[in-house]
Design a protein around this motif. Structure first.
Motif, PDB file in Angstrom:
ATOM      1  N   LEU A  33       3.081  -4.575   7.352  1.00  0.00           N
ATOM      2  CA  LEU A  33       2.443  -4.346   6.058  1.00  0.00           C
ATOM      3  C   LEU A  33       1.386  -3.247   6.110  1.00  0.00           C
ATOM      4  O   LEU A  33       1.316  -2.402   5.203  1.00  0.00           O
ATOM      5  CB  LEU A  33       1.795  -5.648   5.564  1.00  0.00           C
ATOM      6  CG  LEU A  33       1.052  -5.559   4.225  1.00  0.00           C
ATOM      7  CD1 LEU A  33       2.001  -5.128   3.103  1.00  0.00           C
ATOM      8  CD2 LEU A  33       0.372  -6.887   3.900  1.00  0.00           C
ATOM      9  N   GLN A  34       0.568  -3.227   7.168  1.00  0.00           N
ATOM     10  CA  GLN A  34      -0.490  -2.214   7.258  1.00  0.00           C
ATOM     11  C   GLN A  34       0.001  -0.892   7.842  1.00  0.00           C
ATOM     12  O   GLN A  34      -0.722   0.103   7.807  1.00  0.00           O
ATOM     13  CB  GLN A  34      -1.656  -2.753   8.100  1.00  0.00           C
ATOM     14  CG  GLN A  34      -2.277  -4.032   7.556  1.00  0.00           C
ATOM     15  CD  GLN A  34      -2.838  -3.888   6.151  1.00  0.00           C
ATOM     16  OE1 GLN A  34      -3.114  -2.775   5.683  1.00  0.00           O
ATOM     17  NE2 GLN A  34      -3.018  -5.008   5.456  1.00  0.00           N
ATOM     18  N   GLU A  35       1.227  -0.888   8.324  1.00  0.00           N
ATOM     19  CA  GLU A  35       1.858   0.339   8.838  1.00  0.00           C
ATOM     20  C   GLU A  35       3.290   0.407   8.307  1.00  0.00           C
ATOM     21  O   GLU A  35       4.249   0.357   9.081  1.00  0.00           O
ATOM     22  CB  GLU A  35       1.859   0.336  10.364  1.00  0.00           C
ATOM     23  CG  GLU A  35       0.485   0.262  11.005  1.00  0.00           C
ATOM     24  CD  GLU A  35       0.554   0.081  12.509  1.00  0.00           C
ATOM     25  OE1 GLU A  35       0.315   1.057  13.238  1.00  0.00           O
ATOM     26  OE2 GLU A  35       0.845  -1.054  12.952  1.00  0.00           O
ATOM     27  N   PRO A  36       3.474   0.532   7.015  1.00  0.00           N
ATOM     28  CA  PRO A  36       4.824   0.451   6.436  1.00  0.00           C
ATOM     29  C   PRO A  36       5.768   1.534   6.933  1.00  0.00           C
ATOM     30  O   PRO A  36       6.991   1.361   6.888  1.00  0.00           O
ATOM     31  CB  PRO A  36       4.568   0.577   4.935  1.00  0.00           C
ATOM     32  CG  PRO A  36       3.244   1.247   4.816  1.00  0.00           C
ATOM     33  CD  PRO A  36       2.451   0.752   5.980  1.00  0.00           C
ATOM     34  N   TRP A  37       5.223   2.631   7.435  1.00  0.00           N
ATOM     35  CA  TRP A  37       6.066   3.703   7.960  1.00  0.00           C
ATOM     36  C   TRP A  37       6.823   3.273   9.222  1.00  0.00           C
ATOM     37  O   TRP A  37       7.767   3.930   9.633  1.00  0.00           O
ATOM     38  CB  TRP A  37       5.221   4.945   8.256  1.00  0.00           C
ATOM     39  CG  TRP A  37       3.995   4.675   9.084  1.00  0.00           C
ATOM     40  CD1 TRP A  37       3.896   4.689  10.437  1.00  0.00           C
ATOM     41  CD2 TRP A  37       2.690   4.330   8.574  1.00  0.00           C
ATOM     42  NE1 TRP A  37       2.616   4.377  10.830  1.00  0.00           N
ATOM     43  CE2 TRP A  37       1.852   4.163   9.717  1.00  0.00           C
ATOM     44  CE3 TRP A  37       2.153   4.168   7.319  1.00  0.00           C
ATOM     45  CZ2 TRP A  37       0.490   3.831   9.590  1.00  0.00           C
ATOM     46  CZ3 TRP A  37       0.809   3.835   7.197  1.00  0.00           C
ATOM     47  CH2 TRP A  37      -0.006   3.675   8.309  1.00  0.00           C
ATOM     48  N   LYS A  38       6.437   2.152   9.824  1.00  0.00           N
ATOM     49  CA  LYS A  38       7.126   1.642  11.003  1.00  0.00           C
ATOM     50  C   LYS A  38       8.221   0.629  10.648  1.00  0.00           C
ATOM     51  O   LYS A  38       8.979   0.213  11.525  1.00  0.00           O
ATOM     52  CB  LYS A  38       6.127   0.984  11.959  1.00  0.00           C
ATOM     53  CG  LYS A  38       5.153   1.964  12.612  1.00  0.00           C
ATOM     54  CD  LYS A  38       4.263   1.242  13.620  1.00  0.00           C
ATOM     55  CE  LYS A  38       3.334   2.217  14.340  1.00  0.00           C
ATOM     56  NZ  LYS A  38       2.467   1.508  15.336  1.00  0.00           N
TER      57      LYS A  38
END
Length: 227
Positions: free
Chosen positions: A142-147
């Motif tokens: 959620l805090q790193e959606p690019w992953k």
């Protein structure tokens, strides 16, 4: 007793460090909660809707604006001043400069917006409330959606790609801030600021000795408005 704090860097060695006027695209994205950094965006959208954030989140959004986005503190500081329902200039501008690293007597604090999201919103409830575009992103990303495996279905469509790489941006900002702090004459001016504004918290040691030691190490002192 320091009215210039709203308009000038407290430590003048920082004059010209950040571009003025600031990057309008970055400023707008930050102000409207569209940076692509979920927790930052959630905080800014919450502020825009309610007029309030807790202390740590105020510090983080200002830190991200000043360090990661490399915006001159005056513009984002004005955005926050207009949106905080409890705006009080003597506290506000002191905090804005402290979180931007321009006081000269506070150790720079560069908040990691991803880590802050994980630490302060561990269930993701706050982030999901204010950034509903991330509904399809799994909790662990959620805090790193690019992953996330489904990032391409969300980023650039429902939600923006990050406008900066937060890790490399933080490194670049840290290098520039500390280059100023190592420059000639920096400590001398810092001592003057220290003598006028810094508090010296008593310890179990002899107060006089503690104060004398503090004066020789301005980076370790805190201003009265530090929480």
């Amino acid at each position: 007793d320091e009215p210039r704090i709203e308009h000038e860097n407290m430590h003048r060695a920082y004059d010209g460090l950040r571009p003025t006027p600031p990057d309008s695209t970055r400023l707008h994205a930050w102000a409207e909660g569209e940076t692509g950094l979920p927790f930052v965006d959630a905080c800014m959208r919450c502020l825009n809707a309610t007029g309030w954030l807790n202390f740590r989140m105020r510090a983080m959004v200002m830190s991200v604006a000043s360090y990661h986005l490399w915006l001159d503190w005056r513009a984002p500081g004005l955005v926050l001043a207009r949106r905080f329902t409890d705006y009080e200039p003597g506290i506000h501008w002191s905090q804005v400069q402290m979180q931007s690293g321009t006081t000269g007597i506070n150790t720079p604090r560069i908040y990691n917006p991803v880590k802050q999201g994980k630490d302060q919103d561990p269930t993701g409830a706050f982030t999901r409330r204010w950034v509903p575009e991330l509904a399809a992103i799994p909790d662990h990303h959620l805090q790193e959606p690019w992953k996330a495996e489904n990032a391409s279905a969300v980023l650039g469509k429902a939600y923006p790609h990050p406008i900066i790489d937060h890790l490399s941006a933080a490194r670049a900002a840290r290098d520039q801030i500390w280059a100023v702090r190592r420059s000639g004459g920096f400590r001398q001016e810092a001592k003057g600021i220290l003598a006028k504004h810094a508090s010296r918290k008593p310890t179990r040691r002899n107060t006089k000795d503690t104060q004398q030691g503090a004066r020789s190490a301005p980076d370790q002192l805190s201003l009265p408005f530090e929480n």
